[in-house]
Scaffold this motif. Structure first.
Motif, PDB file in Angstrom:
ATOM      1  N   UNK A   1      38.371  36.954  37.192  1.00  0.00           N
ATOM      2  CA  UNK A   1      39.374  35.889  37.143  1.00  0.00           C
ATOM      3  C   UNK A   1      39.697  35.418  35.741  1.00  0.00           C
ATOM      4  N   UNK A   2      38.669  35.279  34.898  1.00  0.00           N
ATOM      5  CA  UNK A   2      38.899  34.774  33.538  1.00  0.00           C
ATOM      6  C   UNK A   2      39.717  35.768  32.725  1.00  0.00           C
ATOM      7  N   UNK A   3      39.381  37.064  32.833  1.00  0.00           N
ATOM      8  CA  UNK A   3      40.117  38.066  32.070  1.00  0.00           C
ATOM      9  C   UNK A   3      41.573  38.134  32.515  1.00  0.00           C
ATOM     10  N   UNK A   4      41.781  38.049  33.826  1.00  0.00           N
ATOM     11  CA  UNK A   4      43.154  38.091  34.339  1.00  0.00           C
ATOM     12  C   UNK A   4      43.940  36.874  33.847  1.00  0.00           C
TER      13      UNK A   4
ATOM     14  N   UNK B   1      27.102  47.111  42.554  1.00  0.00           N
ATOM     15  CA  UNK B   1      25.724  46.866  42.967  1.00  0.00           C
ATOM     16  C   UNK B   1      25.073  45.697  42.269  1.00  0.00           C
ATOM     17  N   UNK B   2      25.875  44.765  41.753  1.00  0.00           N
ATOM     18  CA  UNK B   2      25.307  43.647  40.993  1.00  0.00           C
ATOM     19  C   UNK B   2      24.439  42.760  41.874  1.00  0.00           C
ATOM     20  N   UNK B   3      23.468  42.123  41.246  1.00  0.00           N
ATOM     21  CA  UNK B   3      22.516  41.269  41.970  1.00  0.00           C
ATOM     22  C   UNK B   3      23.093  39.887  42.227  1.00  0.00           C
ATOM     23  N   UNK B   4      23.862  39.366  41.259  1.00  0.00           N
ATOM     24  CA  UNK B   4      24.529  38.073  41.416  1.00  0.00           C
ATOM     25  C   UNK B   4      26.029  38.315  41.308  1.00  0.00           C
ATOM     26  N   UNK B   5      26.733  37.977  42.365  1.00  0.00           N
ATOM     27  CA  UNK B   5      28.174  38.203  42.500  1.00  0.00           C
ATOM     28  C   UNK B   5      28.881  36.857  42.343  1.00  0.00           C
ATOM     29  N   UNK B   6      29.988  36.853  41.616  1.00  0.00           N
ATOM     30  CA  UNK B   6      30.736  35.614  41.418  1.00  0.00           C
ATOM     31  C   UNK B   6      31.991  35.599  42.296  1.00  0.00           C
ATOM     32  N   UNK B   7      32.297  34.420  42.841  1.00  0.00           N
ATOM     33  CA  UNK B   7      33.558  34.230  43.569  1.00  0.00           C
ATOM     34  C   UNK B   7      34.744  34.506  42.649  1.00  0.00           C
ATOM     35  N   UNK B   8      35.834  34.958  43.250  1.00  0.00           N
ATOM     36  CA  UNK B   8      37.076  35.125  42.503  1.00  0.00           C
ATOM     37  C   UNK B   8      37.741  33.763  42.384  1.00  0.00           C
ATOM     38  N   UNK B   9      38.092  33.394  41.157  1.00  0.00           N
ATOM     39  CA  UNK B   9      38.684  32.076  40.944  1.00  0.00           C
ATOM     40  C   UNK B   9      39.800  32.170  39.918  1.00  0.00           C
TER      41      UNK B   9
ATOM     42  N   UNK C   1      37.432  30.796  47.122  1.00  0.00           N
ATOM     43  CA  UNK C   1      35.972  30.770  47.277  1.00  0.00           C
ATOM     44  C   UNK C   1      35.586  31.036  48.732  1.00  0.00           C
ATOM     45  N   UNK C   2      36.308  30.428  49.666  1.00  0.00           N
ATOM     46  CA  UNK C   2      36.027  30.646  51.088  1.00  0.00           C
ATOM     47  C   UNK C   2      36.277  32.109  51.470  1.00  0.00           C
ATOM     48  N   UNK C   3      37.377  32.658  50.954  1.00  0.00           N
ATOM     49  CA  UNK C   3      37.674  34.075  51.230  1.00  0.00           C
ATOM     50  C   UNK C   3      36.612  34.989  50.597  1.00  0.00           C
ATOM     51  N   UNK C   4      36.141  34.616  49.414  1.00  0.00           N
ATOM     52  CA  UNK C   4      35.089  35.400  48.751  1.00  0.00           C
ATOM     53  C   UNK C   4      33.818  35.404  49.594  1.00  0.00           C
ATOM     54  N   UNK C   5      33.457  34.228  50.129  1.00  0.00           N
ATOM     55  CA  UNK C   5      32.251  34.121  50.961  1.00  0.00           C
ATOM     56  C   UNK C   5      32.387  34.989  52.211  1.00  0.00           C
TER      57      UNK C   5
ATOM     58  N   UNK D   1      25.534  35.247  46.018  1.00  0.00           N
ATOM     59  CA  UNK D   1      26.926  34.913  45.732  1.00  0.00           C
ATOM     60  C   UNK D   1      26.977  33.498  45.173  1.00  0.00           C
ATOM     61  N   UNK D   2      27.601  33.346  44.012  1.00  0.00           N
ATOM     62  CA  UNK D   2      27.735  32.027  43.378  1.00  0.00           C
ATOM     63  C   UNK D   2      29.165  31.528  43.523  1.00  0.00           C
ATOM     64  N   UNK D   3      29.300  30.254  43.883  1.00  0.00           N
ATOM     65  CA  UNK D   3      30.590  29.585  43.859  1.00  0.00           C
ATOM     66  C   UNK D   3      30.856  29.031  42.471  1.00  0.00           C
ATOM     67  N   UNK D   4      32.123  28.754  42.170  1.00  0.00           N
ATOM     68  CA  UNK D   4      32.487  28.281  40.829  1.00  0.00           C
ATOM     69  C   UNK D   4      33.244  26.959  40.923  1.00  0.00           C
ATOM     70  N   UNK D   5      32.635  25.912  40.374  1.00  0.00           N
ATOM     71  CA  UNK D   5      33.274  24.599  40.322  1.00  0.00           C
ATOM     72  C   UNK D   5      34.386  24.608  39.276  1.00  0.00           C
ATOM     73  N   UNK D   6      35.555  24.092  39.666  1.00  0.00           N
ATOM     74  CA  UNK D   6      36.678  23.933  38.742  1.00  0.00           C
ATOM     75  C   UNK D   6      37.105  22.462  38.734  1.00  0.00           C
ATOM     76  N   UNK D   7      38.170  22.166  38.014  1.00  0.00           N
ATOM     77  CA  UNK D   7      38.637  20.780  37.946  1.00  0.00           C
ATOM     78  C   UNK D   7      38.872  20.288  36.541  1.00  0.00           C
ATOM     79  N   UNK D   8      38.849  21.224  35.556  1.00  0.00           N
ATOM     80  CA  UNK D   8      39.150  20.826  34.183  1.00  0.00           C
ATOM     81  C   UNK D   8      38.195  19.761  33.674  1.00  0.00           C
ATOM     82  N   UNK D   9      38.746  18.730  33.044  1.00  0.00           N
ATOM     83  CA  UNK D   9      37.919  17.653  32.487  1.00  0.00           C
ATOM     84  C   UNK D   9      38.104  16.362  33.295  1.00  0.00           C
TER      85      UNK D   9
END
Length: 376
Positions: free
Chosen positions: A96-99, A139-147, A170-174, A185-193
């Motif tokens: 997500x960050x690279x995109x 085959x990664x051990x810790x997978x990140x949600x798409x955000x 995040x729900x679709x990723x889960x 699987x890790x979720x990612x908190x967003x919301x800026x500052x």
């Protein structure tokens, strides 16, 4: 070693925490710094050398690996661990960050992100489902949600809409992740500052339920003061018994400040990228080895450091090979920087366990304030 993914806190000191994440591929001591192996390699380092610095886990990059050599090819060759000769745990980001950084090459919709490859212009579609599929192929051990990670500064409306989209993703990723024992699987908190948006994001993620929680959308141009302002409250919005991962951070004082505020995991390209550009991080701050003052200096970068660059080579030599554009320059300085970062993490883990993290932190800042050793 456990066949499951588990996180156990061993000690806390103020908001700083130390513990361990257990995975089928080994233990990750926290707080942990993850060197970045973007294209299945930590640049200028052998995997054995990265392990020798004290790293327990590496980060791989979904976006770059899906384009080259492709996740399907890596899967056919036995998975990312075998492919890059790293037997320990690997965390992969979602892409997500690279995109996000390809703003002029992408189109964002509810479904996902259509984009053109920065390599050859080919068209691709990255969705939550495809991101999870790629990470499973790797085959990664810790997978990140798409955000979606909005670049700051941005309007409150734009940040709020982006956060809500990330929570739907995040729900679709889960759902796409399903049941994968031994993988997390890790979720990612967003919301800026914005505190309210961060709180709303955390509530939605906890409702969905994840093995760990990342704090995303920081270190994207807001500055350290604003980042620390968010970290003053954001980690405490996430479950105490799960790992907290601050994405894309950072400089040594960023890392120390994040750990002081309750963060367990971090990653950044800085130590390896700095090494390739002639910059070394030491307990007395940053050293630019390209500067002429080092040309006749027989002393090591840091006399207290036990890395190969400091043990066996002078500042004069490091200055020479950088100026001569020799490959060994990037190799030695990257090794030193990664060693320093892992030493930093080890010292923080020990200080938290002893209960004197505050005193350690004061000493850390005092040493950096002294600056580099005087020129000869």
């Amino acid at each position: 070693m456990t066949a499951r993914f588990e996180f156990k806190l061993a000690a806390t000191d103020g908001r700083a925490r130390t513990g361990a994440i257990s995975t089928p591929r080994g233990q990750i001591r926290t707080p942990a710094f993850m060197p970045v192996g973007t294209a299945a390699t930590v640049k200028a380092m052998l995997p054995e050398s990265v392990a020798a610095t004290g790293a327990d886990i590496l980060l791989g990059n979904t976006y770059h690996l899906m384009l080259r050599p492709t996740a399907e090819r890596i899967a056919a060759l036995g998975g990312l661990h075998k492919f890059m000769n790293w037997p320990g745990p690997i965390l992969t980001d979602s892409g997500g960050f690279q995109v996000m950084s390809l703003a002029d090459l992408r189109k964002l919709t509810e479904e996902g992100v259509a984009f053109r490859s920065h390599i050859d212009g080919s068209r691709h579609m990255l969705t939550p489902e495809r991101s999870i599929e790629i990470q499973a192929l790797l085959g990664s051990d810790i997978v990140m949600c798409f955000d979606e990670c909005p670049a700051l500064p941005a309007t409150d409306k734009a940040v709020a809409e982006s956060m809500e989209l990330s929570m739907r993703w995040a729900r679709r990723s889960k759902e796409a992740f399903g049941e994968r024992p031994g993988h997390a699987l890790f979720g990612i908190q967003q919301g800026g500052v914005t505190r309210e948006l961060r709180g709303a994001s955390a509530d939605k993620l906890v409702e969905i339920g994840f093995d760990g929680y990342a704090i995303g959308g920081l270190a994207v141009g807001e500055g350290q003061e604003a980042m620390f302002g968010v970290l003053d409250y954001a980690p405490d919005m996430l479950p105490e018994g799960k790992p907290r991962y601050l994405m894309g951070v950072g400089k040594p004082d960023d890392i120390v400040g994040a750990v002081a505020r309750g963060v367990d995991m971090m990653d950044c390209v800085l130590p390896s990228r700095s090494g390739r550009t002639g910059q070394a991080w030491t307990r007395r701050g940053q050293v630019n080895i390209k500067n002429a003052r080092h040309a006749d200096d027989p002393r090591p970068l840091d006399e207290d450091c036990t890395c190969p660059a400091c043990r066996s080579y002078s500042r004069a030599y490091l200055h020479h090979v950088f100026r001569a554009q020799e490959m060994i320059s990037g190799m030695l300085l990257t090794w030193h920087n990664l060693h320093y970062y892992q030493q930093l993490m080890a010292e923080m883990r020990a200080a938290i366990a002893r209960g004197d993290f505050g005193a350690w932190q004061a000493q850390f800042h005092a040493q950096r304030a002294e600056g580099d050793i005087e020129p000869l």
